[in-house]
Design an enzyme around this catalytic site. Structure first.
Site, mmCIF file in Angstrom:
data_model
loop_
_atom_site.group_PDB
_atom_site.id
_atom_site.type_symbol
_atom_site.label_atom_id
_atom_site.label_comp_id
_atom_site.label_asym_id
_atom_site.label_seq_id
_atom_site.Cartn_x
_atom_site.Cartn_y
_atom_site.Cartn_z
ATOM 1 N N SER A 53 84.415 23.022 35.983
ATOM 2 C CA SER A 53 85.063 23.460 35.038
ATOM 3 C C SER A 53 86.630 24.720 35.896
ATOM 4 C CB SER A 53 84.509 24.331 34.549
ATOM 5 O OG SER A 53 83.778 24.126 33.412
ATOM 6 N N SER B 239 87.395 23.082 31.868
ATOM 7 C CA SER B 239 86.872 24.544 30.993
ATOM 8 C C SER B 239 87.897 25.396 30.952
ATOM 9 C CB SER B 239 85.770 24.865 30.181
ATOM 10 O OG SER B 239 84.725 25.470 31.209
ATOM 11 N N LYS C 58 88.766 34.416 33.222
ATOM 12 C CA LYS C 58 88.240 33.477 32.124
ATOM 13 C C LYS C 58 87.420 34.093 31.094
ATOM 14 C CE LYS C 58 86.311 29.135 31.612
ATOM 15 N NZ LYS C 58 85.574 27.294 32.523
#
Length: 499
Positions: A188, A164, A89
């Site tokens: 997330s 996210s 990420k």
């Protein structure tokens, strides 16, 4: 293509998983690591125009793989993640690549070294193939950034991948990697895993290092693995924590599970959940419908007794302070939170993101008199943990359970513009610090096609490896959907009909 005919999510956990399969092939000389990684990079190049899940591929990936190919055979055998293609990420540092958190304002934020978690996975043999897209600064579940745009579901360009850690979920489902490293401040990791039909583990708070991770709310931020096979998540967790907990021989027999009945929506999702729960019960688990005390308070639907403000993420207050500390330690970025806000107002970023940062700065400046700030401190965490601990207690007169079972999202698909509805269930783990895992248990047919149905399990502190063992044993008893590449240009992955 290695692992092309994969089973969505943890279904492959009944076998050795993709990490072990790649390791065995490379050790046996059936494939070079360079070929394995090149295959994943080619797949990204061919498929990611649909998903927008990747912000940047790692230009050193093939060189990393060739170094692994040159290692002596004995050294390869000692690497538990040998040549495992890894997605990271983009709020986590990878040396030589920008850490953008999905924002053009941080495009110059080139990392000097790997985050501690990335370094650990690389030492174990994993190869970083790409940095993945995310909701800008991890603010929401929409999965949209000013760097790469909207990440879409692997099953439809019209649907949301969640957030996210949106890029991780979509990219894993599409076969761009076998492991992904993400962050979970409120939900997330688990929300995009649920929508993509993969596995996302939020570990017990504090067990995985956050060194080298762009923060959002330090009292809630957690780093954890995502994967398609349970054994792969377990292998990654062992590397990240240094622990090698051995699962019991029969993890489901006598297991006590509390199904938070009122949190599951009626309809197509509930039918699949009930079918999977029946299999869990047949394997010897004791599943009881239940509700936590003050359940609606815990999920943020109503304020706690005697208070005016509901529970919510502390990121709405913490973000300016963490940026004031983080940004001065980096180069090529705005100097502090106020300078960041100015950069976000230059027209390249979604105005909603700039508005959020402005609101967070105002929250911070007015925190002393803000009821939300007072409620969402130590009071909130103690309130949540007390009610979960009470339900978990085996003291006389108390309900005794090992796990809570509830949905990560309230439907199997979400509109790309609006993002998913979580129903607030992500808060239970985020506020208590307990480990939680999202994973698929079946599939249903929708108007848009077949979609995975996922649930979430939360366990006791430190039970991370046990959670993975339980999920693996449960999934081995389920009929999970088989995935294949799509050819219609509307999706990267299609699922076989559940019937």
């Amino acid at each position: 293509m290695i692992g092309l005919a994969f089973l969505v999510g943890g279904a492959a956990s009944a076998s050795a998983g993709e990490v072990a399969a790649i390791k065995a092939r490379v050790e046996a000389g059936q494939a070079s690591c360079a070929a394995v990684i090149a295959d994943r990079l080619d797949r990204i190049g061919a498929r990611d125009q649909l998903l927008h899940s990747v912000i940047a591929t790692d230009p050193t990936a093939i060189a990393q793989a060739r170094r692994i190919d040159r290692l002596p055979a004995a050294r390869k055998r000692r690497l538990p993640l040998l040549c495992a293609p890894l997605l990271v990420k983009d709020n986590i540092d990878v040396a030589g690549l920008p850490t953008t958190a999905g924002s053009v304002a941080l495009a110059g934020n080139v990392a000097r070294r790997d985050a501690a978690a990335v370094a650990a996975l690389r030492r174990a043999g994993a190869v970083v193939v790409a940095k993945t897209n995310m909701s800008e600064f991890a603010f929401n579940y929409r999965g949209r950034s000013s760097i790469r745009g909207q990440t879409t579901s692997p099953f439809s360009v019209r649907e949301s991948a969640g957030g996210s850690s949106s890029g991780n979920g979509a990219a894993l489902a599409a076969g761009f990697g076998v492991l992904a490293l993400g962050t979970d401040t409120s939900g997330s990791l688990r929300v995009p895993a649920a929508l993509a039909g993969v596995i996302g583990l939020r570990p017990t708070f504090g067990t995985v290092s956050r060194d080298g991770v762009l923060p959002l709310s330090p009292s809630q931020d957690a780093v954890g693995p995502m994967c398609r096979a349970i054994d792969d998540c377990l292998a990654a967790l062992r590397v990240l924590t240094g622990r090698r907990d051995g699962p019991p021989a029969e993890p489901l027999k006598g297991l006590r599970v509390s199904l938070l009945d009122q949190l599951f929506p009626a309809g197509r999702m509930r039918v699949a959940v009930d079918r999977a729960v029946a299999r869990l019960s047949a394997a010897g688990a004791i599943v009881s419908p239940a509700a936590l005390a003050d359940e609606q308070v815990l999920t943020g639907a109503v304020p706690p007794p005697g208070q005016k403000a509901s529970f919510a993420s502390r990121s709405a207050f913490d973000f300016p302070d963490v940026m004031d500390r983080y940004l001065p330690s980096r180069t090529g970025v705005p100097a502090d939170a106020q300078a960041l806000l100015a950069a976000l107002r230059d027209g390249r970023t979604d105005p909603k993101v700039a508005a959020d940062v402005a609101r967070f700065i105002a929250n911070r400046d007015g925190a002393a008199g803000d009821e939300r700030h007072a409620v969402n401190g130590a009071f909130r965490d103690a309130f949540v943990e007390a009610r979960i601990a009470r339900a978990s207690s085996c003291a006389p007169g108390g309900d005794c359970l090992d796990l809570l079972l509830y949905p990560s999202v309230r439907d199997v698909a979400a509109d790309a513009e609006r993002g998913p509805d979580t129903g607030g269930t992500h808060r239970l783990a985020a506020y208590s610090g307990r480990p939680a895992i999202a994973f698929p248990i079946g599939a249903v047919r929708t108007a848009g096609g077949v979609r995975p149905v996922s649930v979430e399990l939360m366990g006791r502190p430190g039970s991370d490896a046990m959670l993975l063992a339980i999920v693996g044993a449960w999934q081995a008893r389920l009929d999970l959907p088989r995935a294949h590449d799509c050819a219609d240009g509307e999706a990267a992955v299609c699922l076989a009909d559940p019937d």
